[in-house]
Design a protein around this motif. Structure first.
Motif, PDB file in Angstrom:
ATOM      1  N   ILE A  96       0.836  -1.211   0.000  1.00 12.08           N
ATOM      2  CA  ILE A  96       0.000   0.000   0.000  1.00 12.08           C
ATOM      3  C   ILE A  96       0.863   1.250   0.000  1.00 12.08           C
ATOM      4  O   ILE A  96       0.569   2.233  -0.702  1.00 12.08           O
TER       5      ILE A  96
ATOM      6  N   LEU B 113       2.099   1.763  -3.472  1.00 17.81           N
ATOM      7  CA  LEU B 113       1.046   2.279  -4.344  1.00 17.81           C
ATOM      8  C   LEU B 113       0.748   3.749  -4.044  1.00 17.81           C
ATOM      9  O   LEU B 113       0.430   4.520  -4.951  1.00 17.81           O
TER      10      LEU B 113
ATOM     11  N   VAL C 193      -5.025   5.332  -3.350  1.00 17.03           N
ATOM     12  CA  VAL C 193      -5.128   3.883  -3.185  1.00 17.03           C
ATOM     13  C   VAL C 193      -6.532   3.555  -2.714  1.00 17.03           C
ATOM     14  O   VAL C 193      -6.962   4.001  -1.645  1.00 17.03           O
TER      15      VAL C 193
ATOM     16  N   TYR D  33      -4.838  -5.319  -5.500  1.00 13.05           N
ATOM     17  CA  TYR D  33      -4.887  -3.956  -4.979  1.00 13.05           C
ATOM     18  C   TYR D  33      -5.331  -3.031  -6.113  1.00 13.05           C
ATOM     19  O   TYR D  33      -5.046  -3.289  -7.294  1.00 13.05           O
TER      20      TYR D  33
ATOM     21  N   ILE E 138      -5.877   1.187  -7.443  1.00 16.00           N
ATOM     22  CA  ILE E 138      -5.759   2.640  -7.288  1.00 16.00           C
ATOM     23  C   ILE E 138      -6.646   3.299  -8.337  1.00 16.00           C
ATOM     24  O   ILE E 138      -6.869   2.747  -9.421  1.00 16.00           O
TER      25      ILE E 138
END
Length: 282
Positions: free
Chosen positions: A183, A186, A215, A230, A232
């Motif tokens: 995280i 990102l 994010v 994940y 974004i």
């Protein structure tokens, strides 16, 4: 006598083609002095050119039929006869033609697309709108091939050129990686996009970004066994969408490589079996 009629018909066809070219030229010159949006001007020019084509075609057809005494616009009887013939022809194709025209009218009236927009039609055909007519729409795809679709066959349109778009970028990372480290990496990507590529972002009247890259979080840990997904996101100008989308992916690769984060991918382990005789030979 027949030869003279054929020559006159040829002259009518040539004159019609020249007239159409003149109208198209005058339309382009006319819109050079207007203050409309560029895409709107091109759309109007395309539609008016299409309408001019069909009007000239119908008038030329009537003039040619008159040369062969099939239609005489000064005599009611022959006019009715000609109209009957035209009506018979139109009756055969009217259903398809009317469907194309009406669907094209609603596409234009509702401003669903304009010339220059990048669209996907029927989840199958994609490209930049090159021409909009009353019966069909033409696209130019990535390979520069021209795709023409009847307006009546258009059931869905995805328009990538309507002022703003949200870039949604997913990346799948191995479960062995530290989620907080991922995280943070990102977030670093988002900072690069917001600072270095600020011109991509959609801004309000005061010049402030409406929704910067950020994010979104972990969006999947169930559907794929190789790693967690994940995501974004960021809202950008529509004409910047593809550039922003490519740049986000590139920055993810660069930052992940710098921070030694491995992107998840499927792996296969091949187990070889051999008997004792082969083992003794070794």
């Amino acid at each position: 006598m027949l030869l003279a009629r054929i020559i006159k018909s040829i002259v009518i066809i040539i004159f019609s083609c020249i007239l159409l070219k003149i109208i198209q030229y005058l339309l382009k010159k006319l819109f050079e002095f207007t203050k409309f949006d560029t895409r709107y001007e091109k759309t109007l020019c395309s539609v008016l050119s299409s309408i001019s084509y069909y009007i000239i075609f119908v008038v030329s057809l009537i003039l040619i039929l008159r040369e062969f005494n099939i239609v005489d616009v000064t005599t009611f009887g022959t006019l009715v006869t000609g109209a009957s013939i035209v009506g018979l022809i139109a009756g055969v194709a009217s259903q398809s033609i009317l469907k194309d025209i009406f669907n094209g009218f609603f596409i234009l009236f509702e401003k669903q697309i304009q010339v220059g927009d990048f669209i996907v039609i029927n989840e199958e055909f994609r490209g930049s709108v090159e021409e909009i007519g009353i019966r069909s729409t033409s696209l130019r795809d990535w390979d520069l091939k021209r795709i023409t679709i009847s307006n009546g066959n258009i059931t869905s349109i995805r328009n990538f050129s309507k002022n703003k778009m949200r870039v949604v970028s997913h990346v799948r990372v191995s479960y062995e990686e530290d989620p907080m480290k991922v995280i943070e990496s990102l977030e670093e990507v988002c900072s690069i996009m917001n600072d270095k590529f600020d011109e991509y972002l959609l801004k309000n009247s005061e010049g402030k970004s409406i929704s910067e890259f950020k994010v979104y979080g972990v969006t999947d840990i169930e559907k794929n066994p190789v790693g967690a997904q994940y995501t974004i996101t960021g809202v950008v100008e529509s004409y910047r969408y593809f550039s922003a989308s490519k740049e986000v992916k590139l920055q993810i690769l660069i930052v992940f490589k710098k921070n030694d984060i491995k992107i998840a991918y499927p792996t296969h382990i091949n187990v070889l079996h051999y008997d004792n005789d082969y083992k003794n030979e070794l």
